[in-house]
Design a protein around this motif. Structure first.
Motif, PDB file in Angstrom:
ATOM      1  N   MET A  68       6.199 -11.327  -7.737  1.00 47.11           N
ATOM      2  CA  MET A  68       7.478 -10.657  -7.575  1.00 47.11           C
ATOM      3  C   MET A  68       7.364  -9.463  -6.632  1.00 47.11           C
ATOM      4  O   MET A  68       8.241  -9.227  -5.795  1.00 47.11           O
ATOM      5  CB  MET A  68       8.013 -10.203  -8.941  1.00 47.11           C
ATOM      6  N   ALA A  69       6.270  -8.701  -6.742  1.00 50.64           N
ATOM      7  CA  ALA A  69       6.075  -7.552  -5.860  1.00 50.64           C
ATOM      8  C   ALA A  69       5.964  -7.997  -4.404  1.00 50.64           C
ATOM      9  O   ALA A  69       6.511  -7.355  -3.493  1.00 50.64           O
ATOM     10  CB  ALA A  69       4.824  -6.781  -6.277  1.00 50.64           C
ATOM     11  N   PRO A  97      -5.124   1.732 -12.701  1.00 50.05           N
ATOM     12  CA  PRO A  97      -5.291   0.271 -12.542  1.00 50.05           C
ATOM     13  C   PRO A  97      -3.987  -0.503 -12.610  1.00 50.05           C
ATOM     14  O   PRO A  97      -3.858  -1.550 -11.970  1.00 50.05           O
ATOM     15  CB  PRO A  97      -6.215  -0.096 -13.712  1.00 50.05           C
ATOM     16  N   VAL A  98      -3.012  -0.014 -13.384  1.00 50.09           N
ATOM     17  CA  VAL A  98      -1.710  -0.687 -13.429  1.00 50.09           C
ATOM     18  C   VAL A  98      -1.049  -0.646 -12.052  1.00 50.09           C
ATOM     19  O   VAL A  98      -0.467  -1.639 -11.585  1.00 50.09           O
ATOM     20  CB  VAL A  98      -0.802  -0.024 -14.490  1.00 50.09           C
ATOM     21  N   ILE A  99      -1.149   0.507 -11.403  1.00 54.51           N
ATOM     22  CA  ILE A  99      -0.573   0.636 -10.058  1.00 54.51           C
ATOM     23  C   ILE A  99      -1.363  -0.191  -9.057  1.00 54.51           C
ATOM     24  O   ILE A  99      -0.785  -0.861  -8.187  1.00 54.51           O
ATOM     25  CB  ILE A  99      -0.539   2.120  -9.648  1.00 54.51           C
ATOM     26  N   ASP A 100      -2.699  -0.167  -9.179  1.00 51.64           N
ATOM     27  CA  ASP A 100      -3.532  -0.951  -8.254  1.00 51.64           C
ATOM     28  C   ASP A 100      -3.267  -2.446  -8.386  1.00 51.64           C
ATOM     29  O   ASP A 100      -3.409  -3.202  -7.411  1.00 51.64           O
ATOM     30  CB  ASP A 100      -5.014  -0.669  -8.517  1.00 51.64           C
ATOM     31  N   LEU A 115       0.837  -1.202   0.000  1.00 51.03           N
ATOM     32  CA  LEU A 115       0.000   0.000   0.000  1.00 51.03           C
ATOM     33  C   LEU A 115       0.873   1.254   0.000  1.00 51.03           C
ATOM     34  O   LEU A 115       0.602   2.213  -0.743  1.00 51.03           O
ATOM     35  CB  LEU A 115      -0.921  -0.010   1.215  1.00 51.03           C
ATOM     36  N   THR A 116       1.924   1.248   0.828  1.00 48.72           N
ATOM     37  CA  THR A 116       2.843   2.392   0.854  1.00 48.72           C
ATOM     38  C   THR A 116       3.511   2.591  -0.501  1.00 48.72           C
ATOM     39  O   THR A 116       3.622   3.720  -1.006  1.00 48.72           O
ATOM     40  CB  THR A 116       3.910   2.180   1.940  1.00 48.72           C
ATOM     41  N   GLU A 117       3.947   1.490  -1.096  1.00 47.11           N
ATOM     42  CA  GLU A 117       4.592   1.587  -2.405  1.00 47.11           C
ATOM     43  C   GLU A 117       3.613   2.071  -3.475  1.00 47.11           C
ATOM     44  O   GLU A 117       3.977   2.862  -4.355  1.00 47.11           O
ATOM     45  CB  GLU A 117       5.179   0.230  -2.796  1.00 47.11           C
ATOM     46  N   LYS A 118       2.363   1.600  -3.409  1.00 44.12           N
ATOM     47  CA  LYS A 118       1.365   2.032  -4.391  1.00 44.12           C
ATOM     48  C   LYS A 118       1.086   3.529  -4.254  1.00 44.12           C
ATOM     49  O   LYS A 118       0.924   4.231  -5.262  1.00 44.12           O
ATOM     50  CB  LYS A 118       0.073   1.238  -4.204  1.00 44.12           C
TER      51      LYS A 118
END
Length: 366
Positions: free
Chosen positions: A253-254, A244-247, A127-130
């Motif tokens: 891998m993430a 949506p790509v970020i969501d 969530l922080t990274e997003k």
């Protein structure tokens, strides 16, 4: 029934185990149970890892079962191929490649379960990274639109300042001709004389120019504001399309990268737990004393090896003997005069036939 299944999982020879004591069968059933439950854990771990990739239960379960069967087969092979020897270090050297393989398997099956255990913490990291990626994405997209928007806003401000300047100029002209009429400035004569009329005409002319300027600049300002609104809508649309790509940034891998950002000590303990589970069948086989099963298996393998060696030696002797006999037979035949005379006669006939054929061929050419 359950004991025989676990014995099958251990890879032991059931025919030999049936001749051993119940304790020996229990030992190998325990090893087989460890192999089985290790495969079950591998299936669960792989199914969860694949679910994060395919996001469908059927695919995750199907490929998870395939992976579990693969791990089961590898573990069963590893345990069944370790043979008890008289020297522990020889057994350890024999098992070292298999232990290395067990470590690799433990790493592979522990990671997905670590991600499941620390799912809430991983979600917080993601969530922080997003959020950071969302802000960075907005800043990057703004770089495409900000120069154009700033240029339009500067143009709008310039048009408004132009109107304000013109209004100030017209107001000053108004003040000038009023002051002339009141006798406060200019000729300082009270009344509306020629000078007043001249200043009034100039004010009226500039006021008409102001009205035209307001109309023209208002149209330009409206067009510029419309372009700013279009660019703002395009910017918001671009942000909405890329969000949506970020969501969706929560794949395998993430999550692995997010897991690496968490404290390493809990992950180490989980890895050591799976390493202990994965290597326990091998360690149990290494640490267990040489039992009746191992002695019988060694006896059976030794008997087979002796039989194979004996059969090979007999075949070598047979070949050598047959070669010696053939040499003697042909040596004896070579000394017979009758065979020599017969072969000499046939050779002479063959040479005569060759001479006749050569003569006929030469004659036909001439």
């Amino acid at each position: 029934m359950l004991q025989r299944f676990f014995i099958f999982c251990s890879g032991a020879d059931t025919a030999i185990l049936d001749e051993c004591s119940p304790g020996e069968r229990t030992k190998y059933a325990g090893i087989g149970a460890t192999v089985f439950f290790t495969a079950v854990m591998a299936t669960i771990a792989a199914a969860y890892a694949l679910y994060t990739i395919f996001d469908t239960y059927l695919s995750a379960i199907f490929f998870g079962i395939i992976w579990g069967l693969l791990i089961f087969n590898l573990d069963r092979f590893i345990v069944s191929t370790i043979k008890k020897r008289d020297n522990f270090f020889d057994e350890l050297i024999q098992a070292s490649p298999r232990i290395a393989l067990a470590i690799i398997i433990a790493i592979v099956i522990s990671k997905p379960l670590e991600m499941k255990i620390f799912e809430k913490e991983i979600n917080q990291v993601l969530l922080t990274e997003k959020n950071e990626m969302t802000l960075a994405n907005k800043d990057q997209l703004a770089l495409q639109y900000t120069p154009s928007i700033n240029a339009l806003e500067t143009e709008i401000e310039s048009l408004k300042n132009e109107i304000t300047t013109k209004e100030t100029e017209v107001n000053n002209l108004y003040e000038t001709y009023i002051a002339e009429a009141e006798g406060r400035k200019g000729t300082e004569k009270l009344g509306k004389g020629p000078v007043y009329k001249e200043k009034r005409d100039k004010h009226d002319s500039e006021q008409a120019a102001l009205a035209e300027l307001k109309k023209t600049n208002a149209e330009k300002i409206t067009a510029a504001e419309a372009q700013v609104a279009i660019l703002a809508v395009e910017y918001k649309t671009k942000v909405a399309d890329t969000q949506p790509v970020i969501d969706g940034f929560d794949g395998l891998m993430a999550r692995v990268n997010a897991l690496d950002k968490l404290p390493w000590l809990p992950s180490l303990f989980i890895f050591l737990l799976f390493l202990a589970i994965e290597t326990s069948p091998i360690l149990a086989k290494l640490l267990s004393p040489k039992g009746a099963y191992d002695l019988k298996l060694e006896e059976q393998e030794s008997a087979l090896k002796s039989w194979v060696t004996q059969q090979k030696a007999q075949r070598d002797i047979l070949v050598t003997t047959d070669r010696d006999i053939n040499n003697r037979v042909y040596a004896d035949i070579a000394e017979e005069q009758e065979l020599y005379d017969y072969k000499r006669k046939k050779a002479r006939e063959l040479m005569q036939m060759q001479a006749d054929a050569f003569y006929k061929q030469q004659k036909s050419i001439l």
